[in-house]
Write an enzyme that holds these catalytic residues in place. Structure first.
Site, short mmCIF file in Angstrom:
data_model
loop_
_atom_site.label_atom_id
_atom_site.label_comp_id
_atom_site.label_asym_id
_atom_site.label_seq_id
_atom_site.Cartn_x
_atom_site.Cartn_y
_atom_site.Cartn_z
N GLY A 171 -48.10 -6.16 -3.63
CA GLY A 171 -47.39 -5.56 -4.75
C GLY A 171 -47.93 -6.00 -6.10
CE1 TYR A 208 -55.72 0.91 -4.77
CE2 TYR A 208 -56.82 2.57 -6.10
CZ TYR A 208 -55.89 2.23 -5.14
OH TYR A 208 -55.13 3.22 -4.54
CG ASN A 251 -51.46 4.71 6.25
OD1 ASN A 251 -52.41 5.34 6.70
ND2 ASN A 251 -51.45 3.39 6.17
CB THR A 260 -40.14 1.74 4.53
OG1 THR A 260 -41.22 1.70 5.49
CG2 THR A 260 -39.67 3.18 4.35
CG LEU A 317 -49.55 -5.11 18.79
CD1 LEU A 317 -49.60 -6.54 18.29
CD2 LEU A 317 -50.30 -4.98 20.11
N GLY A 354 -44.31 7.44 4.71
CA GLY A 354 -45.37 8.44 4.89
C GLY A 354 -46.45 8.38 3.84
CG MET A 411 -42.57 8.71 9.05
SD MET A 411 -44.21 9.22 8.50
CE MET A 411 -43.78 10.55 7.38
CB THR A 437 -50.10 -1.43 5.96
OG1 THR A 437 -49.11 -1.52 4.92
CG2 THR A 437 -49.82 -0.21 6.82
CG PHE A 453 -41.47 0.16 -5.52
CD1 PHE A 453 -41.07 -0.95 -4.79
CD2 PHE A 453 -40.57 0.72 -6.43
CE1 PHE A 453 -39.80 -1.49 -4.94
CE2 PHE A 453 -39.30 0.19 -6.59
CZ PHE A 453 -38.92 -0.92 -5.85
#
EC number: 2.5.1.26
Length: 611
Positions: free
Chosen positions: A254, A508, A175, A243, A304, A173, A170, A250, A239
């Site tokens: 930026g 987007y 995501n 982290t 992994l 958070g 984590m 992921t 941002f």
């Protein structure tokens, strides 16, 4: 771990307590209505109740069906449950495992209280927030562990492997594809909160690299790097609340990716703790010795192992930082200019292009500017309409950024502005750019406000070629609106280009609607499937930077092909033989792939579980 163990500084403990557990971002920052006017305002830690006078009218206009414009527009109250009214099953007990943990970790590094468990169950997708707001919290982790060092993570993973305990990393958070959510309560589950590993360990000014603990949040990372005269230059929309480890896991991108690259371009090497040992890479400019091993871990989303430290490329803190606003008469004009800029090899740090609908949202998002500014804006509009023949229903806002040595910025600005001028762009000066830079992380807060008032908003993003960009943009918007309006549900959709490449862009989408009467998941699932299928129709990627989690797993075989899925499955079975690392994420199980069990996010057999 060698050395004396010390208590962690209290002021840095439990960052999850400073972030909304049932919404986005800072607990001190939110939208609300002013009484008695109903004007929507924004409160931040710095200033209270800043009116956004056009926003309510914009929401009414866009989320009202044709023929209902004259009806009273009421923002229904649909508040979230308070945390004390949410039931969470008690954590499972595993005395042998916890006993060994307590021999190595401080008591303050182990959490199993209600708030900790809820905040480590979900990310920040619409589906996550709907569930937590109504109290549907299943499969909460049994324990949260907050390590301080690489050695502590090694010990934790060794114990998890020994006792067959599920481990899920984590970061911030943030995501939105289900990457951090526990998916079963069959095994004892630990959420590894990395945010106490928040130090820049060293900076090498000669090689321009820095070794960084990956639990560091974006603002703190740049703060520590700036003290040594360097910057990473990676600032995704998340941002403030994400982290370095999350970015790596992921394949994040930026705002300044046009100049500095995406996160994989910045990563030199990292340490990854797996159930079968720690994987490390040598530092260096590049290597031709076999496959690129770092790309095995990049984008692996904790399936992994746990990334603990990373050596990243850095650059000098830029001497000049400039942002400018432009208006294009149409989206086609903007795309043409953008492609010419990318082909010119004189690249800005950042190019963002907003389509007409998102341009109108950006106008509605502004606070009142005062009489003089409003008069000036009115005069500019008249000039653009009568002299330049701009139709304000079609205009597109663009924000262009430049960073670097002053002479380099001057040269790039002149070259880029020349291309913009040749494509009918109208310069708005630096004021819109400054506003964007100051407010760039604010827009996600509108989602909490909409959820509080019986509406919802979600996103979809992809990488698409220039050849298919405009057809995807048009088809997705038309299909989405028609799908919901045919059901008598108002719908709105916009899009922007956020990252550019020589052979395509990140497109987007943001889309919104009113919640249906049942308050179920039907609209979200329909929208997710609809948008993803349209993206695939035009050759788009499954994701540009949000990742896979488990929400995108139903499309992974179609996207990556069964051959690559099998390669990754074999790799995971070797590195993680007990499947303790974030199970059922990133790739389908064999049973899912062969239709022997439903996907966790079952868009294939679209069923709408009522919440």
């Amino acid at each position: 771990m060698s050395g004396e163990k010390k208590e962690y500084p209290k002021e840095h403990i439990d960052l999850y307590q400073q972030i909304k557990w049932n919404g986005w971002g800072d607990t001190r920052k939110f939208l609300h209505q002013l009484k008695p006017s109903g004007t929507i305002a924004m409160t931040t830690p710095e200033v209270s109740s800043v009116p956004l006078p056009s926003l309510r009218g914009f929401i009414k206009k866009e989320l009202t069906l044709p023929g209902e414009e004259d009806k009273p527009f009421v923002l229904d109250e649909t508040p979230a449950l308070q945390i004390e009214n949410i039931h969470v099953d008690p954590p499972k007990q595993y005395p042998e495992f916890v006993r060994e943990l307590k021999a190595f970790f401080l008591p303050d590094q182990l959490k199993d209280d209600k708030l900790a468990r809820i905040t480590h169950t979900f990310g920040k997708s619409l589906r996550d927030l709907i569930r937590v707001r109504i109290g549907q919290v299943k499969n909460a982790p049994d324990l949260i562990v907050l390590p301080h060092s690489h050695e502590e993570v090694e010990r934790l993973v060794q114990l998890a492997h020994k006792y067959n305990v599920v481990i899920i990393p984590m970061g911030g958070g943030s995501n939105i594809v289900g990457a951090i959510e526990p998916v079963s309560n069959e095994r004892f589950t630990v959420s590894i909160d990395m945010r106490r590993m928040n130090k820049v360990l060293w900076v090498d000014r000669r090689e321009m690299t820095a070794c960084i603990q990956v639990g560091i949040m974006g603002p703190e990372l740049e703060k520590q790097l700036h003290k040594q005269g360097v910057s990473l230059g990676h600032d995704p929309d998340s941002f403030e609340f994400s982290t370095l480890g999350g970015w790596l896991a992921t394949c994040s991108s930026g705002h300044q990716s046009d100049k500095y690259g995406d996160i994989e371009d910045m990563a030199v090497s990292f340490r990854t703790v797996t159930p079968t040992g720690t994987l490390e890479l040598r530092n260096g400019a590049r290597s031709g010795a076999g496959i690129n091993y770092k790309h095995i871990i990049l984008g692996s989303e904790g399936t992994l192992g746990i990334i603990t430290e990373a050596v990243m490329k850095v650059h000098a803190v830029p001497q000049a930082v400039e942002y400018y606003g432009f208006l294009f008469p149409t989206f086609a004009h903007a795309v043409s200019a953008l492609q010419q800029i990318r082909s010119s090899e004189v690249i800005p740090t950042m190019i963002r292009v907003y389509d007409p609908e998102e341009t109108q949202l950006s106008f509605a998002w502004k606070p009142s500017k005062g009489a003089v500014s409003e008069f000036t804006s009115a005069m500019v509009k008249k000039y653009l309409h009568y002299i330049r023949s701009f139709d304000f229903k079609n205009v597109c806002l663009s924000i262009i950024g430049f960073e670097g040595p002053k002479k380099v910025v001057d040269f790039h600005r002149t070259s880029v502005f020349d291309i913009l001028s040749k494509n009918a762009a109208f310069g708005l000066g630096s004021a819109p750019g400054k506003t964007w830079a100051e407010k760039r992380y604010d827009l996600p807060y509108i989602r909490d406000f909409l959820l509080d008032h019986n509406m919802w908003v979600d996103v979809a993003e992809t990488t698409v070629s220039y050849a298919n960009l405009q057809t995807l943009w048009k088809d997705a918007k038309q299909t989405f609106v028609k799908h919901f309006k045919d059901q008598g549900i108002p719908a709105w959709i916009c899009a922007h280009i956020s990252h550019t490449y020589t052979n395509g862009v990140c497109l987007y989408f943001i889309f919104a609607s009113k919640q249906n009467e049942n308050k179920d998941m039907a609209q979200y699932i329909e929208a997710k499937k609809l948008m993803t299928d349209i993206i695939f129709k035009y050759g788009g990627s499954l994701s540009h930077h949000h990742g896979v989690g488990y929400e995108h797993v139903p499309w992974m075989t179609r996207y990556a092909t069964r051959g690559w899925i099998n390669v990754y499955r074999s790799l995971k079975e070797t590195i993680d033989p007990k499947d303790i690392c974030n199970p059922r994420k990133l790739i389908p199980t064999i049973k899912e792939e062969n239709n022997k069990e439903p996907f966790l996010f079952d868009v294939v057999n679209v069923k709408y579980p009522k919440l």
